[in-house]
Design a protein around this motif. Structure first.
Motif, mmCIF file in Angstrom:
data_model
loop_
_atom_site.group_PDB
_atom_site.id
_atom_site.type_symbol
_atom_site.label_atom_id
_atom_site.label_comp_id
_atom_site.label_asym_id
_atom_site.label_seq_id
_atom_site.Cartn_x
_atom_site.Cartn_y
_atom_site.Cartn_z
ATOM 1 N N GLN A 1 38.278 33.787 51.181
ATOM 2 C CA GLN A 1 38.087 33.530 49.763
ATOM 3 C C GLN A 1 36.867 32.649 49.526
ATOM 4 O OE1 GLN A 1 40.030 34.869 47.278
ATOM 5 N NE2 GLN A 1 40.903 36.074 48.943
ATOM 6 N N PRO A 2 36.245 32.809 48.400
ATOM 7 C CA PRO A 2 35.140 31.908 48.062
ATOM 8 C C PRO A 2 35.591 30.459 48.118
ATOM 9 C CG PRO A 2 35.264 33.745 46.515
ATOM 10 C CD PRO A 2 36.487 33.814 47.361
ATOM 11 N N GLY A 3 34.754 29.627 48.665
ATOM 12 C CA GLY A 3 35.109 28.230 48.803
ATOM 13 C C GLY A 3 35.722 27.913 50.141
ATOM 14 N N GLY A 4 36.162 28.958 50.884
ATOM 15 C CA GLY A 4 36.639 28.752 52.240
ATOM 16 C C GLY A 4 38.006 28.150 52.361
ATOM 17 N N LYS A 43 35.589 40.358 38.144
ATOM 18 C CA LYS A 43 36.381 39.211 37.715
ATOM 19 C C LYS A 43 37.824 39.629 37.412
ATOM 20 C CE LYS A 43 32.577 36.417 35.871
ATOM 21 N NZ LYS A 43 32.734 35.395 36.934
ATOM 22 N N VAL A 44 37.996 40.891 37.116
ATOM 23 C CA VAL A 44 39.338 41.457 36.951
ATOM 24 C C VAL A 44 39.479 42.561 37.991
ATOM 25 C CG1 VAL A 44 40.928 42.700 35.445
ATOM 26 C CG2 VAL A 44 39.425 40.926 34.500
ATOM 27 N N HIS A 45 40.530 42.471 38.767
ATOM 28 C CA HIS A 45 40.736 43.490 39.794
ATOM 29 C C HIS A 45 42.155 44.032 39.673
ATOM 30 C CE1 HIS A 45 41.003 45.524 43.670
ATOM 31 N NE2 HIS A 45 39.680 45.496 43.680
ATOM 32 N N VAL A 46 42.242 45.365 39.667
ATOM 33 C CA VAL A 46 43.532 46.030 39.520
ATOM 34 C C VAL A 46 43.701 47.010 40.671
ATOM 35 C CG1 VAL A 46 44.968 47.501 38.047
ATOM 36 C CG2 VAL A 46 43.403 45.830 37.008
ATOM 37 N N SER A 47 44.856 47.004 41.301
ATOM 38 C CA SER A 47 45.164 47.980 42.340
ATOM 39 C C SER A 47 46.635 48.344 42.256
ATOM 40 C CB SER A 47 44.840 47.425 43.740
ATOM 41 O OG SER A 47 45.597 46.265 44.016
ATOM 42 N N ALA A 57 37.995 31.487 34.743
ATOM 43 C CA ALA A 57 36.968 30.468 34.945
ATOM 44 C C ALA A 57 37.037 30.074 36.403
ATOM 45 C CB ALA A 57 37.227 29.263 34.038
ATOM 46 N N PRO A 58 36.053 29.364 36.916
ATOM 47 C CA PRO A 58 36.151 28.918 38.309
ATOM 48 C C PRO A 58 37.402 28.097 38.583
ATOM 49 C CG PRO A 58 33.920 28.631 37.475
ATOM 50 C CD PRO A 58 34.761 29.025 36.307
ATOM 51 N N GLU A 59 37.949 27.500 37.542
ATOM 52 C CA GLU A 59 39.111 26.644 37.731
ATOM 53 C C GLU A 59 40.442 27.368 37.513
ATOM 54 O OE1 GLU A 59 36.717 26.004 35.505
ATOM 55 O OE2 GLU A 59 35.524 24.547 36.657
ATOM 56 N N ALA A 60 40.411 28.626 37.069
ATOM 57 C CA ALA A 60 41.670 29.282 36.727
ATOM 58 C C ALA A 60 41.588 30.780 36.973
ATOM 59 C CB ALA A 60 42.046 29.009 35.269
ATOM 60 N N ARG A 106 46.367 30.082 39.209
ATOM 61 C CA ARG A 106 45.964 29.238 40.325
ATOM 62 C C ARG A 106 44.473 28.964 40.215
ATOM 63 N NH1 ARG A 106 47.230 34.282 44.290
ATOM 64 N NH2 ARG A 106 45.486 35.609 43.656
ATOM 65 N N GLY A 107 44.041 27.958 40.923
ATOM 66 C CA GLY A 107 42.625 27.645 40.880
ATOM 67 C C GLY A 107 42.319 26.323 41.535
ATOM 68 N N LYS A 108 41.091 25.827 41.271
ATOM 69 C CA LYS A 108 40.618 24.577 41.851
ATOM 70 C C LYS A 108 40.271 23.611 40.730
ATOM 71 C CE LYS A 108 38.422 24.370 45.620
ATOM 72 N NZ LYS A 108 37.441 24.379 46.734
#
Length: 997
Positions: free
Chosen positions: A41-44, A230-234, A339-342, A424-426
């Protein structure tokens, strides 16, 4: 927050090859080493199974076994059960070959029960402990399965006593992909010890090659990213169909093999006895007790019954070696980065599984036959007692099998839905969070076939003439039953005698949880001798488990029971900390301590209890790591265990099976019943509260339905216990080696020790009677025998008595114990332009599996044994060794797997009196199952980037199943083997393909 070691999902050829990609091999090696692979994941930041702390570099202190998607593809698994049965840490199940199965697949680590194994999907609960079904998980969507053994209650909840199984799914799929797999069994039937016995009894025993048991598995997966991903559907849809394999299609199961006497001859079990010609046992007259069968030649005469006469039916001929089933799965996943945080996330899984279990259609019971029955010939009338003066009707015992092809199935329909969602987020550089929940619902419709009460007597009570018979009762819809001729298979009669009802059970889980993880090193909270800072995780959780059970009127009238609604609320809070103390110093590459604490409050218990863990990691150099983990868990009873413990129910449960062991022993003889000395000593009976004056008194005799002992049956009372939480202590000590002079090699060995005090479990009345008798009067057992003032064990349930019964039900007994060693190894062998070979090894040595029934009883160690209460079926040693060769361009791979299953010995021959291994009980035949070696081969051809083909053979050498007499008493299977442990159906051949569009 994602579970790790997870990898980014792509639709490249790497994802469809049997051979592990370099990334998969690295991930698996890192797991064996207790480390995390490169972050996906981005941010490691990643999360390892077994901890909720999120940070770029985490070393696990507890051993984790990982099964990759490449491993799953290489064995052509179509059920989660197939995947896990090969792991030595898992007690294998056989829901596909277990005739009494309800179709649900559950997981039992260390053979400690599914209630003590917590099952997760992507780090969150699968469902309720009682209602969960891993059939909701399609194998083609599995990225990885992590198995953490040894206690993780402080991280995930108090019920993670034996460990955690975490299924990591492929969620970020891009494109359109079709996975298809078809496999079947190819077996050469050769005569076994069962074959001549079956043929002598008139039952067929096959010879030669057979191809059967086809299983089709088809999955369509699609996914796409929107708005710059930014939106992923599977989503996916999966269909599976399994064909039936009849028990009698294998030469080792031509009849049910039994050994009636210790070291006696083997024979075909005919119990319950029946005949397709109609077995009639007169209860009066000159032939009272004689077993007679209608002559198949149509002369309306009787011939003797028996295996040698060739007129006995094989009671188990309709049983399935592989149960027929059909399953549909579907699901979807969506993430939306606000957003990067959510980031919002949600997923949904749904499945429906329908399977069948055949049971014989036997019209049985004691009925009264009119001597004027028009179907009754003169000779038959005399034989059943109608010749006795004044007899107008006579009682007979009937066991008429209405054709072996007319066996009726019990149907099980399992459906389930699991929904998750959250955000979830940072927050800054130091904190991550995850707030979400799970809703899971598992529903089962159980539709058994059973005799309609009263209809058999109506059908047998025939009037009119043989040409125009009628039911003398005049009951609506009644069909006359000609029980005095052979081969009756009238469909209308079968439909009148048998009906169905439906029982419905629904389990639901509501789970809301919030977790935050912080790297305090960002605030300078770091050991002066370490580079990484202190990390913490904090969480809180609320769960509600419910179980609702209902049934229709037809079911209740035939099988009884009452509707119920059970529920339990749980509030928990937890904290974790990881403290790197020293890093990259002389003689200390890493020294770290971890801790965890969870506080739990269950609505079913007035007390609040806690669980905790303490872990340590020490690596003097990069090549060597020592690890240790200590866990304490207190598992509260599930809603079903609470009901089994507290709900009081009385029954004459012992009728026909036992007598009071302090009463004189009935001895049937030609001149009636005589009585010998009691089975128990005077001292043992005194321990049950019986006065010496009543020892051996005939007033204690219980009616057992066959001999005229007493006037009442001994009473069994279920429930009335207090089910307290059990307390488990788990210890693991491990060593991980990564020698620099052998690049890529990772080897680990871990010692585990699990002890469960105040262990929760269900024990029937024999637990108390046998324990009291065997122990010589131990109060731990003898207190379960509660006598009336006059010493008897009779009670009237209507009065809710407090004495006069033997107890049974769920209660806290003494200890359960599991001890042993786990071994893992990974080694990539680079061959330059010739490709590479990846080696992986997983083995387990079990040194103790069992427990202790009371403080004064010896410990019962069942490791390597079966029988006498040793139901774990755990060999002392088992392993899997896989070697996978992959060409340089990954256009072809070949994977060879060696599975070794250690021997099992009957507990009678253990030499350990604690499990019945005395000289008097020693067996001289059929007391040992030899070790088994199975070899599997998987070939993969990457024909194009979008297309790959797989050819797989499991049990390549078609090794036959071992023969075990009286197998139902050992493995709950009628196939004369132990299908949970040993391949019982022969060679399995599979062809599969993956196509990307």
């Amino acid at each position: 927050m994602v579970s790790a070691p997870a990898l980014a999902q792509t639709t490249t050829t790497d994802d469809t090859n049997i051979g592990q990609s370099p990334q998969e091999a690295a991930a698996k090696a890192a797991t064996a080493a207790g480390e995390t692979p490169p972050a996906a994941q981005p941010g490691g930041d990643i999360v390892v199974t077994g901890t909720r702390i999120v940070r770029p570099n985490v070393t696990a202190a507890a051993p984790i076994t990982s099964v990759t998607s490449a491993d799953i593809r290489a064995q052509a698994a179509v059920n989660v059960e197939d995947v896990l049965n090969r792991l030595p840490q898992v007690a294998p199940d056989a829901q596909q070959t277990y005739n009494d199965s309800d179709g649900r697949q559950r997981i039992k680590l260390r053979s400690l029960g599914f209630e003590r194994t917590l099952v997760l999907i992507d780090g969150k609960r699968l469902g309720t402990q009682n209602g969960q079904d891993t059939g909701i998980i399609p194998t083609t969507l599995l990225e990885r399965v992590d198995v953490l053994t040894g206690g993780a209650s402080s991280v995930y909840g108090s019920d993670a006593v034996a460990g955690v199984v975490n299924f990591v799914l492929k969620k970020d799929f891009e494109g359109l992909q079709l996975d298809a797999n078809y496999n079947f069994y190819n077996h050469n039937n050769k005569d076994t010890v069962v074959s001549p016995l079956a043929r002598a009894a008139g039952f067929p025993s096959p010879r030669g090659w057979t191809n059967d048991g086809g299983r089709a598995d088809l999955t369509l997966t699609a996914g796409h990213g929107f708005f710059d991903d930014k939106v992923h559907v599977s989503g996916f849809v999966n269909y599976k169909n399994t064909d039936e394999i009849a028990l009698t299609s294998r030469s080792n199961a031509g009849c049910y093999l039994t050994q009636l006497q210790l070291n006696g001859p083997l024979s075909c079990g005919l119990t319950p006895s029946s005949s397709t010609s109609g077995l009639i046992t007169p209860q009066s007259g000159p032939n009272a007790g004689a077993q007679l069968v209608n002559n198949p030649n149509g002369t309306r005469t009787f011939v003797p019954f028996g295996a040698g006469q060739g007129n006995a039916s094989n009671y188990f001929s309709g049983y399935a070696y592989q149960r027929p089933s059909e399953r549909v799965n579907a699901g979807g996943f969506v993430t939306a980065e606000l957003a990067p945080e959510a980031e919002l996330y949600a997923s949904g899984l749904w499945f429906r599984d329908k399977s069948y279990t055949n049971y014989p259609t036997i019209a049985s019971g004691t009925v009264n036959v009119s001597c004027a029955n028009p179907f009754l010939s003169a000779s038959q009338a005399t034989a059943i007692g109608c010749g006795v003066a004044g007899a107008t009707s006579v009682p007979v015992s009937l066991a008429y099998r209405l054709g072996e092809m007319n066996d009726r199935p019990d149907t099980f329909v399992n459906t389930g839905v699991r929904l998750t969602g959250g955000v979830r987020g940072k927050v800054g550089d130091a904190w991550t969070y995850d707030v979400g929940g799970v809703y899971a619902r598992n529903h089962q419709d159980y539709i058994p076939s059973f005799r309609t009460p009263g209809n058999l007597q109506n059908a047998v009570n025939v009037g009119g003439t043989a040409a125009n018979p009628v039911c003398a009762s005049g009951a609506a819809g009644c069909v006359p039953f000609d029980i005095f001729s052979a081969g009756n298979t009238n469909p209308a009669l079968i439909n009148y005698l048998f009906t169905t009802g439906t029982s419905q059970t629904t389990g639901t889980l509501y789970d809301v949880l919030a977790n935050v993880s912080g790297d305090l090193g960002k605030y300078g909270i770091t050991s002066p001798f370490a580079e990484q800072g202190v990390a913490i995780a904090l969480g809180t959780e609320y769960r509600k488990d419910t179980l609702k059970s209902t049934a229709d009127a037809s079911y209740r009238s035939a099988l009884g029971g009452t509707d119920s609604y059970l529920s339990q609320d749980v509030w928990e809070a937890n904290a974790e900390v990881q403290v790197p103390l020293i890093e990259h110093k002389p003689f200390v590459e890493l020294a770290q301590v971890n801790g965890g604490y969870r506080l739990s409050k269950y609505s079913s218990n007035p007390s609040t209890f806690n669980t905790w863990k303490i872990e340590g990691i020490y690596a003097p150099v990069k090549d060597i790591t020592f690890r240790a983990s200590f866990n304490k868990a207190q598992r509260a009873p599930t809603v079903v265990e609470i009901r089994q413990a507290t709900n009081i129910d009385f029954a004459a449960g012992g009728a026909g099976t036992f007598n009071d062991f302090c009463a004189p022993t009935p001895i049937p003889g030609p001149n009636g019943v005589t009585y010998g000395a009691p089975l128990a000593s005077r001292e043992v009976c005194r321990a049950t509260g019986l006065s010496d004056a009543l020892y051996g008194s005939t007033s204690l005799l219980c009616s057992n339905g066959t001999t005229p002992n007493g006037t009442a049956a001994c009473t069994v009372r279920s429930g009335g216990f207090t089910a307290d939480p059990e307390t488990a202590y788990t210890q693991t000590y491990g060593l991980v080696l990564k020698p620099r002079f052998v690049r890529g090699l990772v080897f680990s060995v871990d010692r585990y020790r699990i002890k469960i005090d105040n262990s929760l479990g269900y024990n029937d009345y024999s637990y108390y009677t046998d324990g009291c008798l065997r122990s010589g009067g131990d109060q731990f057992f003898c207190q379960g025998i509660v006598r009336n003032a006059n010493g008897t064990l009779f009670s009237n349930a209507a009065n809710n008595p407090t004495t006069g019964f033997i107890r049974q039900g769920t209660s806290n007994y003494y200890t359960s114990i599991a001890r042993g060693y786990d071994f893992q190894a990974q080694y990539p062998m680079e061959l330059g332009s010739a490709g590479r070979i990846d080696w992986s090894f997983n083995g387990s040595l079990t040194t103790f599996a069992g427990g202790q029934d009371s403080p004064v009883q010896p410990e019962r160690n069942c490791a390597g044994y079966y029988g006498n209460g040793c139901g774990q079926l755990i060999p002392k040693w088992s392993h899997g060794l896989r070697a996978t060769y992959t060409t340089e361009g990954r256009g072809f791979s070949a994977s060879f797997n060696w599975r070794y299953v250690g021997s099992l010995t009957n507990a009678d021959n253990s030499g350990d009196p604690a499990i019945g291994g005395t000289a008097a009980r020693a067996r001289t035949s059929y007391y040992r199952v030899a070790p088994a070696n199975y070899f599997d081969l998987a070939l993969n051809f990457a024909i194009a980037k979008q297309f790959s083909l797989r050819l797989i053979a499991n049990n390549l050498l078609d090794k036959a199943a071992p023969i075990v007499p009286d197998s139902y008493n050992i493995s709950l299977a009628r196939g004369n083997t132990i299908p949970q442990r040993y391949d019982s159906l022969g060679r399995n051949i599979a062809i599969g393909t993956t196509i990307n569009f």
